[in-house]
Scaffold this motif. Structure first.
Motif, PDB file in Angstrom:
ATOM      1  N   UNK A  71       0.854  -1.183   0.000  1.00  0.00           N
ATOM      2  CA  UNK A  71       0.000   0.000   0.000  1.00  0.00           C
ATOM      3  C   UNK A  71       0.890   1.232   0.000  1.00  0.00           C
ATOM      4  N   UNK A  72       0.853   2.060  -1.061  1.00  0.00           N
ATOM      5  CA  UNK A  72       1.749   3.216  -1.116  1.00  0.00           C
ATOM      6  C   UNK A  72       1.281   4.401  -0.265  1.00  0.00           C
ATOM      7  N   UNK A  73       0.024   4.398   0.184  1.00  0.00           N
ATOM      8  CA  UNK A  73      -0.490   5.538   0.937  1.00  0.00           C
ATOM      9  C   UNK A  73       0.238   5.759   2.265  1.00  0.00           C
ATOM     10  N   UNK A  74       0.474   4.727   3.090  1.00  0.00           N
ATOM     11  CA  UNK A  74       1.227   4.991   4.330  1.00  0.00           C
ATOM     12  C   UNK A  74       2.635   5.508   4.080  1.00  0.00           C
ATOM     13  N   UNK A  75       3.260   5.082   2.999  1.00  0.00           N
ATOM     14  CA  UNK A  75       4.595   5.587   2.690  1.00  0.00           C
ATOM     15  C   UNK A  75       4.541   7.069   2.340  1.00  0.00           C
ATOM     16  N   UNK A  76       3.540   7.470   1.571  1.00  0.00           N
ATOM     17  CA  UNK A  76       3.390   8.888   1.229  1.00  0.00           C
ATOM     18  C   UNK A  76       3.054   9.712   2.469  1.00  0.00           C
ATOM     19  N   UNK A  77       2.219   9.161   3.338  1.00  0.00           N
ATOM     20  CA  UNK A  77       1.876   9.876   4.568  1.00  0.00           C
ATOM     21  C   UNK A  77       3.089   9.995   5.489  1.00  0.00           C
ATOM     22  N   UNK A  78       3.943   8.968   5.524  1.00  0.00           N
ATOM     23  CA  UNK A  78       5.149   9.031   6.344  1.00  0.00           C
ATOM     24  C   UNK A  78       6.096  10.112   5.818  1.00  0.00           C
ATOM     25  N   UNK A  79       6.234  10.220   4.507  1.00  0.00           N
ATOM     26  CA  UNK A  79       7.077  11.281   3.949  1.00  0.00           C
ATOM     27  C   UNK A  79       6.521  12.659   4.286  1.00  0.00           C
ATOM     28  N   UNK A  80       5.209  12.807   4.218  1.00  0.00           N
ATOM     29  CA  UNK A  80       4.586  14.076   4.577  1.00  0.00           C
ATOM     30  C   UNK A  80       4.796  14.368   6.056  1.00  0.00           C
ATOM     31  N   UNK A  81       4.667  13.348   6.912  1.00  0.00           N
ATOM     32  CA  UNK A  81       4.879  13.538   8.346  1.00  0.00           C
ATOM     33  C   UNK A  81       6.325  13.929   8.645  1.00  0.00           C
ATOM     34  N   UNK A  82       7.266  13.398   7.895  1.00  0.00           N
ATOM     35  CA  UNK A  82       8.678  13.759   8.083  1.00  0.00           C
ATOM     36  C   UNK A  82       8.886  15.230   7.777  1.00  0.00           C
ATOM     37  N   UNK A  83       8.307  15.711   6.688  1.00  0.00           N
ATOM     38  CA  UNK A  83       8.468  17.118   6.301  1.00  0.00           C
ATOM     39  C   UNK A  83       7.808  18.032   7.331  1.00  0.00           C
ATOM     40  N   UNK A  84       6.606  17.676   7.776  1.00  0.00           N
ATOM     41  CA  UNK A  84       5.908  18.501   8.763  1.00  0.00           C
ATOM     42  C   UNK A  84       6.670  18.511  10.084  1.00  0.00           C
ATOM     43  N   UNK A  85       7.159  17.353  10.513  1.00  0.00           N
ATOM     44  CA  UNK A  85       7.920  17.278  11.756  1.00  0.00           C
ATOM     45  C   UNK A  85       9.190  18.116  11.672  1.00  0.00           C
ATOM     46  N   UNK A  86       9.871  18.064  10.535  1.00  0.00           N
ATOM     47  CA  UNK A  86      11.098  18.850  10.373  1.00  0.00           C
ATOM     48  C   UNK A  86      10.797  20.346  10.432  1.00  0.00           C
ATOM     49  N   UNK A  87       9.751  20.785   9.751  1.00  0.00           N
ATOM     50  CA  UNK A  87       9.403  22.204   9.751  1.00  0.00           C
ATOM     51  C   UNK A  87       9.016  22.707  11.132  1.00  0.00           C
TER      52      UNK A  87
END
Length: 143
Positions: A71-87
């Motif tokens: 399922x590619x959706x959790x991977x995309x959500x994890x990448x988004x969470x990484x960017x939000x966490x970094x910001x």
């Protein structure tokens, strides 16, 4: 249920517990570290939700292969969470640094306005002031 699933669930739960505990502290650096741990826990949770690793994201055409895709959706959500966490981490670090430069420490003080609101609420809940018997009012009281 696999042993790795139980282990990852315990790790995610531990990261969330420690992260929330640190965020309840009064030190700004502990708050930032707690937020970082919450971000890592969220990323692990999303990756565990993605299912078994190593499966192809695109089916090869057979029905048997399409049932075993990732399922590619959790991977995309994890990448988004990484960017939000970094910001947000960068923003919180800037706030903590600014607070340290202005006050010389990273301890969060009580807000004076909150204290005044709390005492006003306590006076209102206590009811009217008792009559002193002299018929006058104290300085600063309304007649």
């Amino acid at each position: 249920m696999n042993t790795i699933d139980v282990t990852m669930a315990l790790v995610v739960g531990g990261l969330f517990a420690i992260g929330f505990y640190l965020m309840l502290q009064r030190s700004l650096m502990r708050i930032v570290l707690g937020f970082i741990l919450l971000g890592h826990g969220t990323n692990l949770l999303l990756l565990v939700a993605g299912g078994t690793p190593g499966r192809p994201p695109v089916p090869t055409g057979t029905t048997e292969a399409s049932a075993r895709t990732a399922d590619p959706l959790p991977q995309a959500m994890a990448l988004t969470a990484i960017v939000i966490t970094f910001g947000l981490t960068a923003f919180l670090m800037a706030l903590a640094y600014r607070s340290w430069r202005l006050s010389g420490h990273d301890e969060v003080h009580d807000d004076v306005e909150d204290r005044l609101i709390g005492t006003a609420r306590e006076r209102a809940e206590a009811g009217p002031a008792p009559d002193r018997g002299d018929g006058g009012t104290a300085p600063g009281e309304a007649r």
